[in-house]
Write an enzyme that holds these catalytic residues in place. Structure first.
Site, PDB file in Angstrom:
ATOM      1  N   ASP A 162      -7.105   4.754  10.353  1.00 51.79           N
ATOM      2  CA  ASP A 162      -7.877   4.672  11.868  1.00 51.79           C
ATOM      3  C   ASP A 162      -6.663   5.263  12.518  1.00 51.79           C
ATOM      4  O   ASP A 162      -6.844   4.852  13.790  1.00 51.79           O
ATOM      5  CB  ASP A 162      -8.134   3.035  11.569  1.00 51.79           C
ATOM      6  N   GLU A 395      -3.166   3.073  -0.480  1.00 51.06           N
ATOM      7  CA  GLU A 395      -4.741   3.212  -0.323  1.00 51.06           C
ATOM      8  C   GLU A 395      -4.815   4.761  -0.744  1.00 51.06           C
ATOM      9  O   GLU A 395      -6.145   5.532   0.449  1.00 51.06           O
ATOM     10  CB  GLU A 395      -5.078   2.900   0.881  1.00 51.06           C
ATOM     11  N   TYR A 447      -9.405  -7.516   2.969  1.00 47.74           N
ATOM     12  CA  TYR A 447      -9.947  -7.934   3.053  1.00 47.74           C
ATOM     13  C   TYR A 447     -11.482  -8.459   3.195  1.00 47.74           C
ATOM     14  O   TYR A 447     -11.917  -8.574   4.100  1.00 47.74           O
ATOM     15  CB  TYR A 447     -10.175  -6.399   4.572  1.00 47.74           C
ATOM     16  N   GLU A 483      -2.098  -5.879   3.465  1.00 53.03           N
ATOM     17  CA  GLU A 483      -2.673  -6.406   4.235  1.00 53.03           C
ATOM     18  C   GLU A 483      -3.742  -7.034   3.979  1.00 53.03           C
ATOM     19  O   GLU A 483      -4.398  -7.377   3.024  1.00 53.03           O
ATOM     20  CB  GLU A 483      -3.019  -4.638   4.527  1.00 53.03           C
TER      21      GLU A 483
HETATM   22  C1  GCB Z   1      -6.477  -0.581   5.253  1.00 60.05           C
HETATM   23  C2  GCB Z   1      -5.642   0.669   6.076  1.00 60.05           C
HETATM   24  C3  GCB Z   1      -4.909   0.981   7.490  1.00 60.05           C
HETATM   25  C4  GCB Z   1      -6.478  -0.512   8.876  1.00 60.05           C
HETATM   26  C5  GCB Z   1      -7.338  -1.660   8.184  1.00 60.05           C
HETATM   27  C6  GCB Z   1      -7.808  -1.705   9.260  1.00 60.05           C
HETATM   28  O1  GCB Z   1      -7.078  -1.104   4.665  1.00 60.05           O
HETATM   29  O2  GCB Z   1      -4.542   0.727   5.424  1.00 60.05           O
HETATM   30  O3  GCB Z   1      -4.168   1.673   7.825  1.00 60.05           O
HETATM   31  O4  GCB Z   1      -5.705   0.072   9.834  1.00 60.05           O
HETATM   32  O5  GCB Z   1      -7.435  -1.501   7.103  1.00 60.05           O
HETATM   33  O6  GCB Z   1      -7.642  -2.410  10.049  1.00 60.05           O
HETATM   34  O7  GCB Z   1      -8.917  -1.297   9.003  1.00 60.05           O
END
Ligand code: GCB
Length: 573
Positions: A162, A395, A447, A483
């Site tokens: 992104d 990833e 997430y 993350e």
């Molecule tokens: C991820 C990626 C990261 C993105 C993030 C997101 O897993 O590693 O580069 O910015 O998610 O915020 O979606």
């Protein structure tokens, strides 16, 4: 390659400032000089300097040019032109002669221009920069028929990640000199916590010996086949540690038979030991819990351009919030920044620019590019004590069997070059990952509460626990959560907490941390992201990625005040 410095035998000046700029609208003889369309700043990404979309998202060839004068007193010296990074591909021409090219951005490259530089008149330097990503590049890009319709499918520019694919001469351009007779070409310092220091390296040209001085100690080594090796011991050594950055310097003098000093250079180093033992990462024999962030080199207008002021501010904020570490997501950061981490005592997980490698598209060239840039990164950063772990990728589709030989090759390369640091790979495939056997620490991006289970903190916590338990049962290695987080609009509030509000970010992050801290094998919590950052255009990004704990202009969102309190207390007593 060593970081350029001015010493008693070396001169150094930078070619930063304003350069001419033009897009390569059609092929032409740009290398011999061109009529500029714009002026551009170096170092900087070019994308956000201009107001026109045709410039901002332009990834095909662009040209930079400037002239410089060489002082006559350097006439007898060897002259080197160095680019600290050009993204993605840089090709340089001096006075119309092609010097060569470098790809994969983010790592330095240099050319010996001794025989090409003109001491009588101005020299014209032209650089062609191109940012076209493909199946053969690292990272990949333009995978327009990406069969996995993920969150980044169809976005513009077309990248499988992104963050905005900023381009240009993003770091300093330098000219440095050495003697023509002999010069230090590489140096590797390794240490042990009892104060033992070993210095090895390479010399080019005709040298007889290398003399090393550190504090009161002087030792020397013969130069045999262009290499040297020496050891010494520092008494009562002070270890390098988090926010306690004890640093030493070894002065290296390359001499000929007559004892004439041909080259002098000072290499800074720290003495510290980092290793994995059972479920712990040990720094100087004590368990260290990583608390901090994934970050980006990203700031309004300059994009990924090196900016010392932003770097200082960011480190001030890290100190303020009681963080101890960050990961250089998702590419090698500037060498100057790593040097600052050395000076300030911040732990760095240093990452190759391999984000979202998709095995549906991987070619032989992808692995070649990946190995090349990983090797360049290790060579550049291995003397920096702040770098405590290598991350080979972020990833990749490591739930596919083709990923196994690929990641085996990466892990073997790192271990052949550096046995003093743990190695990780950052997965998003949880327990389905097939390559963790090659790594020391499991890095994982998760997430819950955002991309799945939105708005459901309680369920997100259960989901996190469940995933981590499955991962640990399978991998039996310490897990670093690299993350997690939630997009958050500063100033948006809601009770009960709802997605996008400051309350939700706070509740989710603190809730997930509670679960992590309940699991003994979790060795760290890195929030995504340190600050909001610019992204490609995509329906799920409003003015960029807003998962920052800080805003893009580096002011705290609500969650920061809670993290500051939480992180004030050490996790391991
Ligand atoms: C991820 C990626 C990261 C993105 C993030 C997101 O897993 O590693 O580069 O910015 O998610 O915020 O979606």
């Amino acid at each position: 390659m060593i970081y350029p410095k001015r010493t008693r035998t070396r001169d150094l000046f930078e070619l930063n400032g304003i350069w001419d700029f033009a897009r390569e609208l059609e092929p032409g003889d740009f290398a011999n000089g061109f009529i500029p369309e714009k002026q551009v700043a170096v170092p900087s990404s070019y994308n956000d300097l201009f107001t026109e979309e045709e410039f901002r998202s332009w990834d095909r060839g662009v040209w930079y040019q400037r002239t410089f004068t060489m002082p006559k007193m350097l006439k007898d010296e060897r002259i080197v032109l160095r680019f600290n990074s050009v993204s993605y591909r840089g090709e340089a021409f001096l006075n119309g002669t092609r010097l060569g090219e470098h790809e994969t951005g983010y790592t330095p490259f240099e050319f010996d221009i001794t025989d090409l530089v003109d001491f009588e008149k101005d020299n014209r330097l032209c650089v062609r920069v191109e940012n076209i990503l493909s199946t053969d590049t690292v990272p990949m890009g333009n995978l327009c028929n990406d069969p996995e319709p993920g969150q980044f499918a169809g976005q513009y520019p077309d990248t499988p990640f992104d963050f905005f694919p900023y381009a240009g001469i993003q770091r300093p351009v330098m000219i440095y000199t050495t003697s023509k007779k002999a010069w230090l070409d590489s140096v590797v310092v390794t240490t042990q916590n009892d104060g033992t220091v070993k210095v090895t390296g390479k010399v080019a040209g005709a040298a007889a010996k290398a003399v090393f001085q550190c504090l009161e100690t002087t030792v020397e080594s013969a130069v045999v086949d262009g290499t040297f090796e020496a050891s010494f011991k520092i008494d009562d050594v002070k270890l390098w540690d988090v926010w306690e950055p004890n640093l030493y310097e070894v002065a290296i003098c390359i001499q000929n038979d007559a004892g004439e000093a041909l080259d002098e250079y000072a290499q800074r180093f720290g003495v510290r030991e980092i290793k994995v033992e059972g479920n712990r990462i040990l720094l100087n024999g004590k368990p260290v819990y990583f608390q901090g962030f994934g970050r980006h080199e990203d700031f309004p207008i300059i994009g990924k351009g090196l900016n010392h002021s932003v770097n200082i501010r960011d480190h001030e904020l890290l100190k303020w919030i009681n963080a101890n570490s960050y990961r250089t997501t998702h590419y090698p950061y500037s060498e100057e920044l790593i040097q600052l981490c050395d000076e300030q005592g911040i732990l760095i997980i240093s990452e190759a620019p391999a984000v979202s490698i998709n095995f549906e598209f991987v070619t032989e060239r992808t692995l070649e590019a990946h190995l090349k840039v990983l090797g360049e990164l290790i060579e550049r950063d291995r003397n920096y004590p702040s770098v405590v772990m290598w991350s080979v990728a972020n990833e990749a589709t490591t739930n596919r069997p083709e990923s196994i030989p690929y990641f085996k090759a990466l892990s073997e390369l790192v271990r052949s070059m550096d046995s003093t640091r743990p190695v990780t790979m950052i997965t998003c495939k949880a327990e389905e990952d097939m390559v963790m056997e090659f790594f020391d620490v499991v890095g994982v991006n998760l997430y819950p509460g955002w991309y799945h289970l939105p708005g459901q903190v309680k369920e997100a916590k259960e989901d996190l626990r469940d995933t981590l338990e499955k991962m640990y049962a399978k991998f039996k290695k310490p897990i670093l959560i690299t993350e997690f987080g939630a997009d958050t609009i500063p100033g948006l509030h809601s009770l009960p907490a709802e997605q996008w509000s400051e309350e939700y970010q706070t509740e989710l992050i603190l809730g997930l941390i509670e679960v992590m801290r309940d699991l003994d094998y979790v060795v760290g919590e890195h929030i995504w992201n340190f600050a909001d950052f610019r992204t490609a255009q995509n329906f799920c990004r409003v003015g960029g990625n807003k998962k920052g704990a800080f805003t893009r202009d580096r002011q705290p969102k609500m969650v920061c005040h809670f993290l500051k309190k939480l992180w004030a207390e050490p996790r391991y007593k």
